[in-house]
Design a protein around this motif. Structure first.
Motif, PDB file in Angstrom:
ATOM      1  N   LEU A 293    -126.655 -46.399 -15.481  1.00 60.93           N
ATOM      2  CA  LEU A 293    -127.634 -47.413 -15.077  1.00 60.93           C
ATOM      3  C   LEU A 293    -128.969 -47.018 -15.676  1.00 60.93           C
ATOM      4  O   LEU A 293    -129.445 -45.895 -15.457  1.00 60.93           O
ATOM      5  CB  LEU A 293    -127.767 -47.475 -13.548  1.00 60.93           C
ATOM      6  CG  LEU A 293    -126.531 -47.875 -12.742  1.00 60.93           C
ATOM      7  CD1 LEU A 293    -126.897 -48.009 -11.273  1.00 60.93           C
ATOM      8  CD2 LEU A 293    -125.925 -49.163 -13.255  1.00 60.93           C
ATOM      9  N   THR A 294    -129.561 -47.925 -16.447  1.00 60.99           N
ATOM     10  CA  THR A 294    -130.829 -47.610 -17.087  1.00 60.99           C
ATOM     11  C   THR A 294    -131.844 -48.713 -16.829  1.00 60.99           C
ATOM     12  O   THR A 294    -131.483 -49.872 -16.589  1.00 60.99           O
ATOM     13  CB  THR A 294    -130.645 -47.394 -18.609  1.00 60.99           C
ATOM     14  OG1 THR A 294    -131.860 -46.902 -19.175  1.00 60.99           O
ATOM     15  CG2 THR A 294    -130.248 -48.688 -19.315  1.00 60.99           C
ATOM     16  N   ARG A 301    -132.294 -49.279 -10.154  1.00 55.61           N
ATOM     17  CA  ARG A 301    -131.146 -48.410 -10.455  1.00 55.61           C
ATOM     18  C   ARG A 301    -130.569 -47.786  -9.181  1.00 55.61           C
ATOM     19  O   ARG A 301    -129.380 -47.926  -8.886  1.00 55.61           O
ATOM     20  CB  ARG A 301    -131.573 -47.291 -11.418  1.00 55.61           C
ATOM     21  CG  ARG A 301    -132.048 -47.766 -12.767  1.00 55.61           C
ATOM     22  CD  ARG A 301    -132.642 -46.632 -13.580  1.00 55.61           C
ATOM     23  NE  ARG A 301    -133.660 -45.891 -12.826  1.00 55.61           N
ATOM     24  CZ  ARG A 301    -134.426 -44.946 -13.356  1.00 55.61           C
ATOM     25  NH1 ARG A 301    -134.276 -44.608 -14.621  1.00 55.61           N
ATOM     26  NH2 ARG A 301    -135.320 -44.320 -12.628  1.00 55.61           N
ATOM     27  N   ILE A 460    -126.871 -42.055 -13.303  1.00 54.72           N
ATOM     28  CA  ILE A 460    -128.228 -42.593 -13.404  1.00 54.72           C
ATOM     29  C   ILE A 460    -129.155 -41.483 -13.888  1.00 54.72           C
ATOM     30  O   ILE A 460    -129.164 -40.388 -13.337  1.00 54.72           O
ATOM     31  CB  ILE A 460    -128.729 -43.121 -12.053  1.00 54.72           C
ATOM     32  CG1 ILE A 460    -127.762 -44.161 -11.475  1.00 54.72           C
ATOM     33  CG2 ILE A 460    -130.135 -43.725 -12.184  1.00 54.72           C
ATOM     34  CD1 ILE A 460    -128.098 -44.599 -10.059  1.00 54.72           C
TER      35      ILE A 460
END
Length: 505
Positions: A293-294, A301, A460
Protein backbone atom coordinates in the motif's frame (compact mmCIF):
# COMPACT_ATOMS: atom_id res chain seq x y z
CA UNK A 1 40.81 27.08 10.60
CA UNK A 2 40.23 24.04 12.86
CA UNK A 3 37.00 24.00 14.82
CA UNK A 4 37.16 24.03 18.61
CA UNK A 5 36.31 20.68 20.22
CA UNK A 6 33.22 21.13 22.38
CA UNK A 7 32.62 17.60 23.64
CA UNK A 8 35.00 14.66 23.91
CA UNK A 9 34.18 11.13 25.05
CA UNK A 10 37.17 8.80 25.44
CA UNK A 11 37.32 5.01 25.92
CA UNK A 12 33.69 4.73 27.02
CA UNK A 13 32.86 1.20 28.17
CA UNK A 14 29.43 0.03 29.37
CA UNK A 15 28.34 -3.50 30.20
CA UNK A 16 24.87 -4.92 30.84
CA UNK A 17 24.24 -8.47 32.11
CA UNK A 18 25.34 -10.74 29.28
CA UNK A 19 25.97 -7.87 26.84
CA UNK A 20 28.93 -5.55 26.29
CA UNK A 21 27.03 -2.53 25.01
CA UNK A 22 30.05 -0.24 24.51
CA UNK A 23 33.74 -1.10 24.32
CA UNK A 24 36.35 1.69 24.40
CA UNK A 25 34.26 4.05 22.25
CA UNK A 26 35.56 7.52 21.37
CA UNK A 27 33.35 10.38 20.20
CA UNK A 28 34.06 14.07 19.64
CA UNK A 29 31.85 17.03 18.74
CA UNK A 30 32.99 20.49 17.66
CA UNK A 31 31.35 23.88 18.14
CA UNK A 32 28.99 24.77 15.30
CA UNK A 33 28.79 21.16 14.08
CA UNK A 34 25.95 18.79 13.26
CA UNK A 35 27.28 15.29 13.87
CA UNK A 36 25.34 12.13 12.90
CA UNK A 37 25.58 9.09 15.16
CA UNK A 38 24.88 6.04 13.01
CA UNK A 39 24.73 2.28 13.40
CA UNK A 40 22.45 -0.71 13.37
CA UNK A 41 20.01 -1.24 16.21
CA UNK A 42 22.05 -2.69 19.03
CA UNK A 43 25.21 -0.94 17.81
CA UNK A 44 25.39 1.14 20.99
CA UNK A 45 24.02 4.53 19.90
CA UNK A 46 21.31 4.79 22.56
CA UNK A 47 23.66 3.53 25.26
CA UNK A 48 26.30 6.13 24.35
CA UNK A 49 23.66 8.90 24.47
CA UNK A 50 22.36 7.65 27.83
CA UNK A 51 25.89 7.59 29.25
CA UNK A 52 26.35 11.18 28.08
CA UNK A 53 23.08 12.46 29.56
CA UNK A 54 23.43 10.60 32.85
CA UNK A 55 20.82 7.86 32.45
CA UNK A 56 23.53 5.15 32.57
CA UNK A 57 26.73 5.15 34.63
CA UNK A 58 29.68 4.08 32.48
CA UNK A 59 32.04 1.35 33.63
CA UNK A 60 35.07 3.31 32.47
CA UNK A 61 36.14 6.19 30.25
CA UNK A 62 36.17 9.98 30.42
CA UNK A 63 33.89 12.79 29.23
CA UNK A 64 35.07 16.37 28.69
CA UNK A 65 32.85 19.38 27.93
CA UNK A 66 34.66 22.59 26.94
CA UNK A 67 37.87 20.96 28.19
CA UNK A 68 36.44 20.27 31.66
CA UNK A 69 35.89 16.73 32.95
CA UNK A 70 32.21 16.01 33.69
CA UNK A 71 30.34 13.05 35.16
CA UNK A 72 26.57 13.37 34.77
CA UNK A 73 24.45 11.30 37.16
CA UNK A 74 21.06 12.30 35.73
CA UNK A 75 19.51 14.11 32.74
CA UNK A 76 18.91 17.10 35.05
CA UNK A 77 22.60 17.30 35.91
CA UNK A 78 23.49 16.93 32.23
CA UNK A 79 21.15 19.81 31.44
CA UNK A 80 22.79 21.96 34.10
CA UNK A 81 26.12 21.19 32.44
CA UNK A 82 24.76 22.32 29.06
CA UNK A 83 23.71 18.99 27.50
CA UNK A 84 20.03 18.66 26.51
CA UNK A 85 18.32 15.69 24.84
CA UNK A 86 15.16 15.65 22.73
CA UNK A 87 13.93 12.07 22.44
CA UNK A 88 11.86 10.44 19.68
CA UNK A 89 8.99 10.12 22.16
CA UNK A 90 8.49 13.67 23.40
CA UNK A 91 8.97 13.60 27.18
CA UNK A 92 7.06 16.77 28.05
CA UNK A 93 3.76 17.20 29.91
CA UNK A 94 0.79 17.26 27.51
CA UNK A 95 -1.68 18.40 30.18
CA UNK A 96 -0.03 21.77 30.94
CA UNK A 97 0.48 24.79 28.72
CA UNK A 98 3.19 25.20 26.11
CA UNK A 99 4.77 28.02 28.13
CA UNK A 100 4.77 25.93 31.33
CA UNK A 101 6.53 23.10 29.46
CA UNK A 102 9.28 25.44 28.32
CA UNK A 103 9.85 26.91 31.79
CA UNK A 104 8.86 24.02 34.08
CA UNK A 105 11.10 24.11 37.15
CA UNK A 106 12.49 27.51 36.12
CA UNK A 107 9.39 29.72 36.03
CA UNK A 108 10.00 33.48 36.29
CA UNK A 109 8.75 34.81 39.63
CA UNK A 110 7.47 38.18 40.79
CA UNK A 111 8.48 39.94 44.02
CA UNK A 112 5.94 37.82 45.93
CA UNK A 113 7.61 34.62 44.57
CA UNK A 114 4.48 33.73 42.61
CA UNK A 115 4.75 32.66 38.95
CA UNK A 116 4.92 35.72 36.70
CA UNK A 117 2.56 34.38 34.03
CA UNK A 118 2.72 37.45 31.81
CA UNK A 119 6.53 37.41 31.65
CA UNK A 120 6.63 33.62 31.17
CA UNK A 121 4.11 33.66 28.32
CA UNK A 122 5.89 36.56 26.59
CA UNK A 123 9.30 34.88 26.86
CA UNK A 124 7.82 31.60 25.61
CA UNK A 125 6.47 33.40 22.52
CA UNK A 126 9.90 34.88 21.83
CA UNK A 127 11.64 31.51 22.18
CA UNK A 128 9.11 29.75 19.94
CA UNK A 129 9.39 32.48 17.32
CA UNK A 130 13.10 31.70 17.18
CA UNK A 131 12.31 28.08 16.21
CA UNK A 132 9.70 29.12 13.64
CA UNK A 133 6.58 28.71 15.79
CA UNK A 134 5.55 32.34 16.12
CA UNK A 135 1.84 31.50 15.61
CA UNK A 136 1.57 29.07 18.53
CA UNK A 137 -0.73 30.01 21.42
CA UNK A 138 1.57 29.37 24.41
CA UNK A 139 -1.38 29.36 26.82
CA UNK A 140 -2.95 26.26 25.23
CA UNK A 141 -2.09 22.83 26.59
CA UNK A 142 0.74 21.11 24.75
CA UNK A 143 -1.36 18.00 24.08
CA UNK A 144 -3.60 20.00 21.72
CA UNK A 145 -0.72 20.27 19.23
CA UNK A 146 0.80 17.75 16.82
CA UNK A 147 3.84 15.60 17.60
CA UNK A 148 5.90 17.80 15.26
CA UNK A 149 5.06 20.95 17.22
CA UNK A 150 5.66 19.15 20.51
CA UNK A 151 9.15 18.21 19.32
CA UNK A 152 9.84 21.83 18.36
CA UNK A 153 8.67 22.89 21.84
CA UNK A 154 11.08 20.34 23.34
CA UNK A 155 13.90 21.87 21.27
CA UNK A 156 12.81 25.37 22.34
CA UNK A 157 12.97 24.23 25.98
CA UNK A 158 16.51 22.93 25.42
CA UNK A 159 17.54 26.22 23.80
CA UNK A 160 16.01 28.11 26.72
CA UNK A 161 18.37 26.23 29.04
CA UNK A 162 21.24 27.69 27.03
CA UNK A 163 22.51 24.25 26.05
CA UNK A 164 25.92 23.84 24.50
CA UNK A 165 25.20 20.33 23.17
CA UNK A 166 21.79 19.34 21.78
CA UNK A 167 21.09 15.64 21.26
CA UNK A 168 18.28 14.86 18.81
CA UNK A 169 17.31 11.18 19.07
CA UNK A 170 15.32 10.13 15.97
CA UNK A 171 13.49 13.49 15.86
CA UNK A 172 12.14 13.11 12.30
CA UNK A 173 10.50 9.67 12.45
CA UNK A 174 6.99 11.14 12.85
CA UNK A 175 7.44 14.29 10.74
CA UNK A 176 6.41 15.03 7.17
CA UNK A 177 8.78 16.65 4.65
CA UNK A 178 7.78 20.24 5.49
CA UNK A 179 8.19 19.64 9.21
CA UNK A 180 11.60 18.04 8.63
CA UNK A 181 12.66 21.10 6.63
CA UNK A 182 11.56 23.38 9.46
CA UNK A 183 13.53 21.28 11.95
CA UNK A 184 16.61 21.43 9.72
CA UNK A 185 16.35 25.22 9.57
CA UNK A 186 16.36 25.36 13.37
CA UNK A 187 19.34 23.00 13.50
CA UNK A 188 21.23 25.24 11.09
CA UNK A 189 20.45 28.31 13.24
CA UNK A 190 21.79 26.50 16.32
CA UNK A 191 24.88 25.49 14.35
CA UNK A 192 25.48 29.10 13.32
CA UNK A 193 25.15 30.06 16.99
CA UNK A 194 28.04 27.73 17.86
CA UNK A 195 25.99 24.89 19.35
CA UNK A 196 27.03 21.29 18.80
CA UNK A 197 24.26 18.91 17.65
CA UNK A 198 24.32 15.12 17.87
CA UNK A 199 21.79 13.80 15.35
CA UNK A 200 20.70 10.17 15.78
CA UNK A 201 18.74 8.94 12.76
CA UNK A 202 18.20 6.03 10.38
CA UNK A 203 17.40 8.24 7.37
CA UNK A 204 20.50 8.36 5.17
CA UNK A 205 19.13 11.18 2.99
CA UNK A 206 18.73 13.42 6.04
CA UNK A 207 22.27 12.72 7.19
CA UNK A 208 23.67 13.89 3.86
CA UNK A 209 21.33 16.87 3.77
CA UNK A 210 22.32 18.44 7.08
CA UNK A 211 25.30 16.75 8.80
CA UNK A 212 28.96 17.77 8.78
CA UNK A 213 30.39 14.56 10.26
CA UNK A 214 29.33 10.97 10.82
CA UNK A 215 30.38 8.59 13.57
CA UNK A 216 29.54 4.92 12.99
CA UNK A 217 29.20 2.35 15.77
CA UNK A 218 28.96 -1.40 15.22
CA UNK A 219 28.43 -4.07 17.88
CA UNK A 220 29.31 -1.60 20.64
CA UNK A 221 32.59 -0.55 19.06
CA UNK A 222 33.69 2.52 17.13
CA UNK A 223 33.83 1.75 13.41
CA UNK A 224 35.05 5.21 12.46
CA UNK A 225 34.47 8.97 12.33
CA UNK A 226 34.17 10.58 8.91
CA UNK A 227 33.36 13.90 7.30
CA UNK A 228 30.10 13.55 5.40
CA UNK A 229 31.70 14.72 2.17
CA UNK A 230 34.31 11.92 2.22
CA UNK A 231 31.87 9.07 2.92
CA UNK A 232 29.68 7.85 0.00
CA UNK A 233 26.36 6.32 1.00
CA UNK A 234 27.33 2.79 0.05
CA UNK A 235 30.48 3.07 2.17
CA UNK A 236 28.39 4.31 5.08
CA UNK A 237 26.03 1.34 4.81
CA UNK A 238 29.00 -1.02 4.58
CA UNK A 239 30.55 0.58 7.67
CA UNK A 240 27.29 0.09 9.58
CA UNK A 241 26.84 -3.53 8.50
CA UNK A 242 30.45 -4.64 8.35
CA UNK A 243 29.93 -6.56 5.14
CA UNK A 244 29.03 -6.00 1.52
CA UNK A 245 25.39 -5.04 1.01
CA UNK A 246 24.90 -5.94 -2.62
CA UNK A 247 21.98 -8.10 -1.49
CA UNK A 248 20.05 -4.87 -0.90
CA UNK A 249 20.12 -4.27 -4.63
CA UNK A 250 19.63 -7.88 -5.71
CA UNK A 251 16.85 -8.57 -3.22
CA UNK A 252 13.59 -8.82 -5.10
CA UNK A 253 10.39 -10.75 -4.89
CA UNK A 254 9.03 -13.14 -7.46
CA UNK A 255 6.53 -11.07 -9.42
CA UNK A 256 4.85 -13.93 -11.24
CA UNK A 257 1.84 -14.49 -8.94
CA UNK A 258 -0.65 -12.89 -11.33
CA UNK A 259 0.66 -14.96 -14.22
CA UNK A 260 0.14 -18.26 -12.43
CA UNK A 261 -3.13 -20.10 -13.02
CA UNK A 262 -5.36 -21.57 -10.35
CA UNK A 263 -3.90 -19.46 -7.52
CA UNK A 264 -6.79 -19.11 -5.06
CA UNK A 265 -7.99 -15.76 -3.78
CA UNK A 266 -7.47 -15.35 -0.07
CA UNK A 267 -9.06 -11.92 0.45
CA UNK A 268 -11.52 -9.83 -1.51
CA UNK A 269 -12.99 -6.46 -0.54
CA UNK A 270 -15.98 -5.02 -2.38
CA UNK A 271 -16.82 -1.32 -1.85
CA UNK A 272 -15.40 -1.51 1.66
CA UNK A 273 -15.57 1.85 3.42
CA UNK A 274 -14.97 3.53 6.77
CA UNK A 275 -16.57 6.93 7.20
CA UNK A 276 -14.09 9.76 7.63
CA UNK A 277 -11.00 7.71 6.76
CA UNK A 278 -11.41 5.60 3.61
CA UNK A 279 -13.73 5.83 0.62
CA UNK A 280 -15.28 2.68 -0.91
CA UNK A 281 -12.54 0.48 -2.37
CA UNK A 282 -12.17 -2.90 -4.05
CA UNK A 283 -9.15 -5.15 -3.76
CA UNK A 284 -8.44 -8.79 -4.56
CA UNK A 285 -5.42 -10.55 -3.05
CA UNK A 286 -4.20 -14.03 -3.98
CA UNK A 287 -2.52 -16.65 -1.85
CA UNK A 288 1.25 -16.14 -1.62
CA UNK A 289 1.04 -12.57 -2.89
CA UNK A 290 2.81 -9.59 -1.32
CA UNK A 291 0.65 -6.50 -1.79
CA UNK A 292 2.02 -3.05 -1.02
CA UNK A 293 0.00 0.00 0.00
CA UNK A 294 1.56 3.27 -1.08
CA UNK A 295 0.56 6.92 -0.89
CA UNK A 296 1.41 10.11 0.91
CA UNK A 297 0.97 10.62 4.65
CA UNK A 298 -2.78 10.71 5.28
CA UNK A 299 -3.64 8.82 2.10
CA UNK A 300 -5.41 6.07 4.04
CA UNK A 301 -2.79 3.30 4.01
CA UNK A 302 -3.05 2.32 7.67
CA UNK A 303 -6.79 2.96 7.71
CA UNK A 304 -7.31 0.55 4.80
CA UNK A 305 -5.27 -2.13 6.56
CA UNK A 306 -7.17 -1.65 9.82
CA UNK A 307 -10.52 -1.98 8.00
CA UNK A 308 -9.41 -5.24 6.35
CA UNK A 309 -8.26 -6.61 9.70
CA UNK A 310 -11.28 -5.48 11.68
CA UNK A 311 -9.41 -3.11 13.99
CA UNK A 312 -11.74 -0.44 12.60
CA UNK A 313 -15.18 -1.85 11.78
CA UNK A 314 -16.16 -0.97 8.17
CA UNK A 315 -19.29 1.12 7.68
CA UNK A 316 -20.17 -0.46 4.35
CA UNK A 317 -19.21 -2.97 1.69
CA UNK A 318 -18.27 -6.65 1.92
CA UNK A 319 -15.14 -8.50 2.91
CA UNK A 320 -14.47 -12.10 1.90
CA UNK A 321 -11.73 -14.27 3.41
CA UNK A 322 -11.02 -17.70 1.93
CA UNK A 323 -14.22 -17.42 -0.08
CA UNK A 324 -16.52 -16.74 2.89
CA UNK A 325 -17.88 -13.37 3.98
CA UNK A 326 -16.03 -12.14 7.06
CA UNK A 327 -17.81 -9.92 9.54
CA UNK A 328 -15.25 -9.36 12.26
CA UNK A 329 -16.74 -7.64 15.31
CA UNK A 330 -13.27 -7.41 16.90
CA UNK A 331 -9.67 -8.25 15.94
CA UNK A 332 -9.86 -11.57 17.81
CA UNK A 333 -12.40 -12.74 15.20
CA UNK A 334 -9.89 -11.97 12.44
CA UNK A 335 -7.07 -13.69 14.36
CA UNK A 336 -9.14 -16.86 14.69
CA UNK A 337 -9.83 -16.81 10.94
CA UNK A 338 -6.09 -16.68 10.19
CA UNK A 339 -5.21 -12.98 10.01
CA UNK A 340 -2.41 -11.12 11.81
CA UNK A 341 -1.66 -7.41 12.04
CA UNK A 342 1.51 -5.59 13.09
CA UNK A 343 0.52 -1.93 13.65
CA UNK A 344 2.61 1.10 12.75
CA UNK A 345 3.32 2.35 16.27
CA UNK A 346 5.44 -0.38 17.85
CA UNK A 347 5.74 1.22 21.29
CA UNK A 348 2.15 2.37 21.72
CA UNK A 349 0.29 -0.57 20.16
CA UNK A 350 2.56 -3.62 20.17
CA UNK A 351 5.20 -4.12 22.83
CA UNK A 352 4.33 -4.59 26.48
CA UNK A 353 7.50 -3.07 27.89
CA UNK A 354 7.54 -4.71 31.33
CA UNK A 355 6.94 -8.24 30.04
CA UNK A 356 9.61 -10.64 28.82
CA UNK A 357 10.35 -11.64 25.23
CA UNK A 358 8.56 -14.94 25.83
CA UNK A 359 5.46 -13.26 27.26
CA UNK A 360 5.33 -10.70 24.45
CA UNK A 361 5.75 -13.40 21.82
CA UNK A 362 3.13 -15.79 23.22
CA UNK A 363 0.33 -13.32 23.86
CA UNK A 364 -1.38 -13.56 20.43
CA UNK A 365 -1.20 -17.36 20.30
CA UNK A 366 -2.66 -17.53 23.82
CA UNK A 367 -5.50 -15.22 22.75
CA UNK A 368 -6.17 -17.38 19.69
CA UNK A 369 -6.08 -20.58 21.77
CA UNK A 370 -8.27 -19.11 24.51
CA UNK A 371 -7.57 -17.86 28.00
CA UNK A 372 -8.87 -21.09 29.54
CA UNK A 373 -6.41 -23.24 27.56
CA UNK A 374 -3.11 -22.03 28.96
CA UNK A 375 -0.07 -22.94 26.91
CA UNK A 376 2.35 -25.15 28.90
CA UNK A 377 5.54 -23.35 29.88
CA UNK A 378 7.61 -25.96 28.03
CA UNK A 379 5.71 -25.20 24.81
CA UNK A 380 6.09 -21.45 25.34
CA UNK A 381 9.85 -21.83 25.80
CA UNK A 382 10.16 -24.11 22.78
CA UNK A 383 8.31 -21.72 20.47
CA UNK A 384 10.06 -18.62 21.80
CA UNK A 385 13.51 -20.16 21.34
CA UNK A 386 12.51 -21.34 17.86
CA UNK A 387 11.55 -17.85 16.71
CA UNK A 388 14.44 -16.12 18.48
CA UNK A 389 16.71 -18.34 16.38
CA UNK A 390 14.65 -18.04 13.17
CA UNK A 391 14.48 -14.24 13.37
CA UNK A 392 18.05 -13.79 14.65
CA UNK A 393 16.89 -11.85 17.73
CA UNK A 394 19.84 -10.67 19.79
CA UNK A 395 19.06 -11.35 23.44
CA UNK A 396 20.75 -13.07 26.39
CA UNK A 397 17.56 -14.92 27.35
CA UNK A 398 13.92 -15.62 26.54
CA UNK A 399 13.10 -13.96 29.89
CA UNK A 400 14.85 -10.66 29.10
CA UNK A 401 12.38 -7.76 29.30
CA UNK A 402 11.51 -6.58 25.80
CA UNK A 403 12.19 -2.96 26.79
CA UNK A 404 15.86 -3.88 27.22
CA UNK A 405 16.20 -4.79 23.53
CA UNK A 406 17.10 -2.46 20.69
CA UNK A 407 14.26 -1.18 18.49
CA UNK A 408 15.04 -3.61 15.67
CA UNK A 409 15.05 -6.60 17.99
CA UNK A 410 11.79 -5.45 19.57
CA UNK A 411 10.28 -5.35 16.10
CA UNK A 412 11.46 -8.90 15.41
CA UNK A 413 9.83 -10.10 18.64
CA UNK A 414 6.50 -8.60 17.56
CA UNK A 415 6.81 -10.19 14.11
CA UNK A 416 7.53 -13.46 15.92
CA UNK A 417 4.38 -12.90 18.00
CA UNK A 418 2.31 -13.15 14.82
CA UNK A 419 4.31 -15.80 12.98
CA UNK A 420 3.85 -18.17 15.92
CA UNK A 421 0.08 -18.08 15.21
CA UNK A 422 0.75 -19.36 11.64
CA UNK A 423 -1.43 -16.75 9.92
CA UNK A 424 -2.59 -17.09 6.33
CA UNK A 425 -2.73 -13.31 5.87
CA UNK A 426 -0.16 -11.06 7.57
CA UNK A 427 -0.45 -7.26 7.56
CA UNK A 428 2.82 -5.39 8.26
CA UNK A 429 2.37 -1.63 8.72
CA UNK A 430 5.75 0.16 8.51
CA UNK A 431 7.63 -2.90 9.85
CA UNK A 432 11.04 -1.36 9.15
CA UNK A 433 10.47 2.21 10.36
CA UNK A 434 13.12 3.44 12.76
CA UNK A 435 15.34 0.38 12.46
CA UNK A 436 18.74 -0.13 10.90
CA UNK A 437 19.61 -1.14 7.35
CA UNK A 438 20.71 -4.65 8.33
CA UNK A 439 17.45 -5.47 10.13
CA UNK A 440 15.47 -3.91 7.29
CA UNK A 441 17.13 -6.30 4.87
CA UNK A 442 16.39 -9.26 7.16
CA UNK A 443 12.70 -8.31 7.35
CA UNK A 444 12.43 -7.81 3.59
CA UNK A 445 14.01 -11.22 2.97
CA UNK A 446 11.67 -12.75 5.56
CA UNK A 447 8.59 -11.31 3.79
CA UNK A 448 9.70 -12.77 0.45
CA UNK A 449 10.44 -16.14 2.08
CA UNK A 450 7.03 -16.25 3.81
CA UNK A 451 5.30 -15.50 0.50
CA UNK A 452 7.26 -18.26 -1.22
CA UNK A 453 6.02 -20.63 1.50
CA UNK A 454 2.40 -19.64 0.74
CA UNK A 455 1.67 -16.88 3.26
CA UNK A 456 -0.06 -13.77 1.94
CA UNK A 457 1.40 -10.44 3.10
CA UNK A 458 0.20 -6.83 2.98
CA UNK A 459 3.23 -4.56 3.28
CA UNK A 460 3.03 -0.84 4.06
CA UNK A 461 6.13 1.35 3.89
CA UNK A 462 6.94 5.02 3.37
CA UNK A 463 10.04 3.94 1.43
CA UNK A 464 9.06 3.20 -2.15
CA UNK A 465 12.34 1.48 -3.03
CA UNK A 466 11.81 -0.94 -0.13
CA UNK A 467 8.39 -1.91 -1.45
CA UNK A 468 9.66 -2.31 -4.99
CA UNK A 469 12.12 -4.91 -3.68
CA UNK A 470 9.44 -6.75 -1.75
CA UNK A 471 5.94 -6.63 -3.28
CA UNK A 472 4.21 -8.21 -6.27
CA UNK A 473 1.81 -5.33 -6.75
CA UNK A 474 1.10 -1.90 -5.33
CA UNK A 475 -2.26 -0.38 -4.44
CA UNK A 476 -1.96 3.39 -4.77
CA UNK A 477 -3.99 5.50 -2.31
CA UNK A 478 -4.74 9.20 -2.24
CA UNK A 479 -6.96 11.15 0.15
CA UNK A 480 -8.60 8.00 1.49
CA UNK A 481 -9.34 6.52 -1.94
CA UNK A 482 -7.70 3.73 -3.89
CA UNK A 483 -6.69 5.43 -7.16
CA UNK A 484 -4.63 2.76 -8.86
CA UNK A 485 -3.10 -0.70 -8.86
CA UNK A 486 0.37 -1.29 -10.30
CA UNK A 487 1.95 -4.65 -11.07
CA UNK A 488 5.59 -4.67 -10.01
CA UNK A 489 7.09 -5.56 -13.38
CA UNK A 490 10.25 -3.43 -13.52
CA UNK A 491 8.47 -0.55 -11.80
CA UNK A 492 10.61 2.45 -10.88
CA UNK A 493 10.20 4.94 -8.05
CA UNK A 494 9.28 7.53 -10.68
CA UNK A 495 6.40 5.32 -11.91
CA UNK A 496 5.01 5.04 -8.39
CA UNK A 497 5.40 8.75 -7.59
CA UNK A 498 3.64 9.65 -10.84
CA UNK A 499 0.74 7.36 -9.88
CA UNK A 500 0.55 8.90 -6.38
CA UNK A 501 0.57 12.41 -7.83
CA UNK A 502 -1.79 11.79 -10.75
CA UNK A 503 -3.87 8.80 -9.78
CA UNK A 504 -2.79 6.90 -12.90
CA UNK A 505 -3.93 3.31 -13.21
Amino acid sequence: MAQKVLLSMKNITMTFPGVKALQNVDFSLCEGEIHALMGENGAGKSTLIKVLNGVHTRDSGEIFLCGKSINNHSPEEAQQNGISTVFQEVNLCPNISVAENIFVGHEPRNKFFAVDWKTMNQKAKEILAWVGLEDIDVKRTLGEYSVAIQQMVAIARAVNFNCKVLILDEPTSSLDDQEVEKLFNVMKQLKADGKGIIFVTHFLEQVYAVCDKITVLRNGELEGQFTTAELPRLKLVQAMLGHEVAELDTLHSNNAIEEKENVPQILKAVALTHEGTIKPFDVTIKKGEVVGLTGLLGSGRSEMARALYGADKPDGGQLFFNGKELKAKAPIDSIKQGMAYLPEDRKAESIIADLSIRENMMIALQAKTGVFKLLPMSKQMELTEQYIKALNIKTPSTETLIKQLSGGNQQKVIIGRWLVTHPEFLILDEPTRGIDVGTKTEIQKLVIKLAEEGMTVMFISSEIDEMLRTVNKLCVLRDGAKVGELMNNNLTQEDVMAAIAGGEK
